[in-house]
Design a protein around this motif. Structure first.
Motif: not given
Length: 215
Positions: A46, A50, A85, A115, A118, A204-209, A211
């Protein structure tokens, strides 16, 4: 046990892949000829850019897995016990002068990252003001499933209306990480016509980790 950097002629891990089935994942890879065991590292990704895993971990944190165990299980099976992640790295293990040598592969072909879902961040923001006051008080409360780094979130202040993005007002960082559970932050005093909203610093970076959910 020590690490040696991969070079031509050394046994390397290739074709590393993963499958997820409910709360378990299975890793599979192509075994190099002559290698009877590997060491497997697992880490939360996290807080790392990446794909950046250049520095090998402490050997004490790795798990030995033999070729026979792999054949019996059809791969390496592990329980998923975190949200966010996760990265696995498989190091080929060879013997040299009676010492175990783990092959560090700079190309990261021996690493997979995926992942596990989230983590939810619920938040509420209350505005309180008095009729004769020039300022009002804003109270931010955050309820997190996991620890959230302070770099992930910010609040934005805008005059006249609620901001719609980090570009739609003045951005303020947070000074501390958010632990799991509810965190009620110290009150913030703003202008009577100011409005505050919470955002990811980098969508984009934290939105994949995570919600981000208003309560």
């Amino acid at each position: 046990m020590r690490f040696v950097e991969a070079e031509e002629g050394l046994p390397l891990i290739t074709q590393l892949s993963y499958k997820i089935d409910e709360d378990r994942c299975k890793l599979q890879w192509q075994w190099p000829e002559g290698i009877q065991a590997v060491y497997i590292g697992k880490r939360s990704a996290d807080r790392e850019p990446q794909g950046e895993y250049r520095y090998p971990p402490a050997a004490a944190g790795l798990k030995l897995y033999t070729r026979e165990e792999y054949k019996a299980a059809g791969g390496y099976v592990d329980r998923i016990d975190t949200i966010g992640l996760v990265a696995y790295t498989v190091y080929a293990c060879m013997m040299e002068d009676g010492d175990k040598c783990l092959i560090d592969q700079p190309d990261a072909r021996n690493t997979v990252e995926f992942s596990t879902g989230r983590a939810k961040i619920r938040y509420s923001i209350s505005h309180k003001s008095g009729l004769l006051r020039k300022y009002k008080t804003v109270q931010i409360s955050v309820l997190a499933e996991v620890e959230i780094p302070k770099e992930a979130l910010c609040y934005v202040k805008k005059q006249g209306n609620y901001p719609v993005s980090t570009d739609d007002g003045t951005v303020y960082p947070f000074l501390r990480d958010f632990p799991p559970g509810r965190s009620t932050l110290p009150p913030i005093e703003v202008g009577k016509n100011d409005y505050v909203r919470l955002f990811f610093t980098d969508g984009p970076k934290y939105g994949r980790l995570y919600e981000l959910i208003p309560e």
